[in-house]
Design an enzyme around this catalytic site. Structure first.
Site, short mmCIF file in Angstrom:
data_model
loop_
_atom_site.label_atom_id
_atom_site.label_comp_id
_atom_site.label_asym_id
_atom_site.label_seq_id
_atom_site.Cartn_x
_atom_site.Cartn_y
_atom_site.Cartn_z
N LYS A 132 2.11 -3.19 6.53
CA LYS A 132 2.50 -3.42 5.13
C LYS A 132 4.00 -3.26 4.94
O LYS A 132 4.64 -4.04 4.22
CB LYS A 132 1.73 -2.46 4.21
CG LYS A 132 0.23 -2.69 4.14
CD LYS A 132 -0.11 -3.95 3.37
CE LYS A 132 -1.61 -4.05 3.11
NZ LYS A 132 -1.97 -5.25 2.32
N TYR A 143 -1.71 0.30 9.86
CA TYR A 143 -1.86 -0.40 8.58
C TYR A 143 -0.60 -0.23 7.73
O TYR A 143 -0.05 -1.19 7.18
CB TYR A 143 -3.08 0.14 7.86
CG TYR A 143 -3.34 -0.43 6.49
CD1 TYR A 143 -3.89 -1.70 6.34
CD2 TYR A 143 -3.08 0.31 5.34
CE1 TYR A 143 -4.16 -2.22 5.08
CE2 TYR A 143 -3.34 -0.20 4.08
CZ TYR A 143 -3.89 -1.46 3.96
OH TYR A 143 -4.15 -1.97 2.71
N SER A 189 0.83 -1.20 0.00
CA SER A 189 0.00 0.00 0.00
C SER A 189 0.86 1.25 0.00
O SER A 189 2.00 1.24 0.50
CB SER A 189 -0.89 -0.01 1.25
OG SER A 189 -1.51 1.25 1.46
#
Length: 318
Positions: A148, A144, A120
């Site tokens: 990643k 998040y 991402s």
């Protein structure tokens, strides 16, 4: 060639499976997920929760030639539920990579699968230039993004050791996503187009000056498909790529909607400021050079008008 799509019941997984089904010769595709939609794309369906070590090890034991890892908790949910984000987005990948390493060693080194991971743009964080070069340092500002980034590092190291041929693809925001809104902080980017095109109101939680990079679900399937065809030495030692997309402001998105569907559709967009979402989105990059990815043959749309037309052609309910 035997293919596994982890997260194959999700939207991007289904797009990818449909894309692979159209190839000649056809790929032998297996879809792994908790559940599958009605009228699922072609492929052998194996239900299971990738977040359990047993499932990850069982997938590794099948010795697939290519593994697409698309499963994760989305950005807003990972930020709201710290434990769930880490236990879903990091540790299952550790178990999968450990399983693949064990299979590599058991084969005497002959088994080295291609592993394609959907990372991402959230691996980056401010302060940011208007356009990110390919060598910009990772500095995630959300859980998040941190999850990643850590998986990218694991894939880098396991590939360096020769256990896998890994590649991490930093997807731009996928827009316009069909179906219902999800818990991703970026969900509104699709909602302000998808809902008005169906005659429904849409909530806009950020200012229309926010600039962001997008690619369609069709382009996302194309990115993944293309990655599967790259030679093992194409990326060299740097195993992560920032991908191309269309960088536009929210106001430009809305203008493209006006051109496609008229003022009546635009009037359905309702400003509803959300400081929490704005804080997350404002910490993401606006645009990317994506020179390495373009040189390797990755392609996206050239305008947001094209992205809207792709949604109308592929996914708008009739």
């Amino acid at each position: 060639m035997r293919i596994a799509i982890i997260g194959g019941g999700g939207m991007v997984g289904q797009k990818l499976a449909a894309r692979l089904a159209g190839d000649e010769p056809a790929w032998d595709v297996t879809l792994h997920d908790i559940a599958f939609p009605e009228g699922s794309a072609p492929g052998h369906q194996i239900p299971g929760n990738f977040a359990t070590p047993q499932t990850a090890l069982a997938i590794a034991a099948q010795r697939y030639d290519v593994i697409f890892q698309l499963a994760s908790v989305v950005s807003g949910e990972a930020e709201a539920d710290f434990d769930k984000g880490w236990h879903t987005n990091l540790w299952p990948m550790w178990h999968l990579l450990e399983g693949l390493r064990a299979q590599h060693e058991a084969s005497g080194g002959s088994y080295r699968p291609k592993l394609i991971f959907t990372s991402s743009i959230a691996v980056f964080g401010g302060p940011l230039p208007d356009t990110l070069p390919d060598d910009f340092a990772l500095s995630p500002q959300t859980s998040y993004g941190a999850q990643k980034a850590m998986v990218e590092t694991l894939i880098q190291d396991v590939s360096r050791k020769g256990y896998i041929d890994g590649i991490s693809l930093r997807l731009p925001t996928i827009c316009v996503r069909p179906g219902k809104p999800n818990k991703a902080a970026s969900s509104f980017f699709s909602g302000i187009i998808r809902e008005p095109l169906s005659g429904q109101p849409a909530r806009l939680p950020v200012a229309d000056t926010v600039r962001h990079t997008h690619a369609s679900p069709r382009a996302a399937a194309g990115f993944l498909h293309h990655a599967a065809t790259l030679p093992a030495d194409a990326l060299g030692p740097r195993r992560a790529l920032s991908l191309p997309g269309v960088a536009v402001t929210v106001a430009q998105q809305i203008e493209a909607l006006r051109q496609a569907a008229g003022q009546k559709a635009v009037d359905l967009i309702q400003p509803d400021p959300d400081p929490a979402i704005a804080a997350i989105v404002n910490g993401w990059p606006q645009a990317f050079e994506a020179t390495r990815a373009r040189d390797l043959g990755f392609r996206a749309e050239s305008s947001f008008d094209e992205i809207i037309q792709t949604y109308i052609d592929d996914d708008l309910p009739r």
